[in-house]
Scaffold this active site. Sequence first.
Site, PDB file in Angstrom:
ATOM      1  N   TYR A   4      -1.872 -22.575 -10.280  1.00  0.00           N
ATOM      2  CA  TYR A   4      -0.725 -23.320 -10.785  1.00  0.00           C
ATOM      3  C   TYR A   4      -0.151 -24.355  -9.826  1.00  0.00           C
ATOM      4  CZ  TYR A   4      -0.972 -20.068 -14.628  1.00  0.00           C
ATOM      5  OH  TYR A   4      -1.409 -19.364 -15.709  1.00  0.00           O
ATOM      6  N   PHE A  29       6.771 -10.339 -16.277  1.00  0.00           N
ATOM      7  CA  PHE A  29       7.078 -10.730 -17.649  1.00  0.00           C
ATOM      8  C   PHE A  29       5.862 -11.414 -18.264  1.00  0.00           C
ATOM      9  CE2 PHE A  29       8.747 -13.833 -14.603  1.00  0.00           C
ATOM     10  CZ  PHE A  29       8.117 -14.997 -14.994  1.00  0.00           C
TER      11      PHE A  29
END
Length: 409
Positions: free
Chosen positions: A123, A409
């Site tokens: 990322y 998450f």
Amino acid sequence: MTTELRVLDAAEWDAWYGTLELAFGGVPESPEERRLWQDLTEHERSIGVWDGESCVGTAGAFTFRMSVPGGAIVPTAGVTMVSVAATHRRRGILSSMMRRQLDDVRAWGEPLAVLTASEPEIYGRFGYGIATYQTRATIDTTRVRLTVPEGTDEVVLRQADPAKAAAAREAVYARLVPRRPGMLARRPEWERLPLLDPEGERGGASPQHCVLAERDGEVIGYALYAIKPEWSHTGSDGAVVLKDLGALDPAAEAALWRFLCSIDLTSSVRFHSRPVDDAWQHLVSDIRRCSPTQKDSMHLRLVEVGAALEARTYQAPVDVVFEVEDAFCPWNEGRWRLTGDAKGAVCVCTDEAADLSLSVRELGAAYLGGTSLVSLAAAGRVRELRDGALVEASVAFGSPVAPWLPHGF
């Protein structure tokens, strides 16, 4: 072969999530885990890439609010469930989803995006920097002793049913959020996440237990844990597997750690995600017998540089002009003047000469105060253009409390 990127329809969730499961190894999740993520998925904030009737790419963004230095709780997109089918790699699918997602996050008015990465190198090219780290350790309780602060003996511990104690635990958690950067304020339904305890993922450990710490009838701390029984020819050698711990003051925290380190028939306390400055490190008699290690945790991106830098405060006065590189989100490119202190900040575009040059990735890494701009400069990732600007900004960006992401998450 053509593909279509579109917002997720609720009726497509099973196929969409099945693509995600396959990308992460293809081992089916437990029904309760799958049900939880289905309930938590925000379909209007999720996208999929389709090749005909087959889903070949997935990505979502939870609606979060995250604490930043100074205690503000800032709207933040929680990037999640990102995958590309192995049959469709290197076709620009991930880049197209990241492009669409960041455009959406900007339109939603959320200045920050965060994620946890299955592979840390993925990322950075989209502007994410490593903003928090986590500590894992195994405390050898046969050799390590704890020295606890005054008042610890006044804390009362009570065993409780994890589900029935959820409201009390969440109340403690909510009070802790503004105290530490990187913590997520839980929205309704997210209180279910700490209770997720699939039998197939226990690794031989017990169902989850809960203990509450109280003073004068008020809950001031909690611990969620399991016991993994182990035996050898010399006797019991069980382990306490800590899942979560939160406390409102040092005495409550010490009481919980002392309890965990003294459970019968166990010889260690294991955990995989605690803050890098967590108090237990100063309670133990021998840190070497705990074998602590660190790893990256939350990756953070400034979606709107000006709004993000204004959302936090600074532990020392700062007046610095950043030359920001951000090819993926060009609206952030250019010079930004940040002026601020412990009371607030203003960050605006400027034509003034730059003091520091860096990419948005470095700003993301330093944003919560866990990574210093000085250390990034030592790696050649920040350039000082005005003498003294680097130290000024690095001190101001710091945090007296290490940032930490409390759960995935």
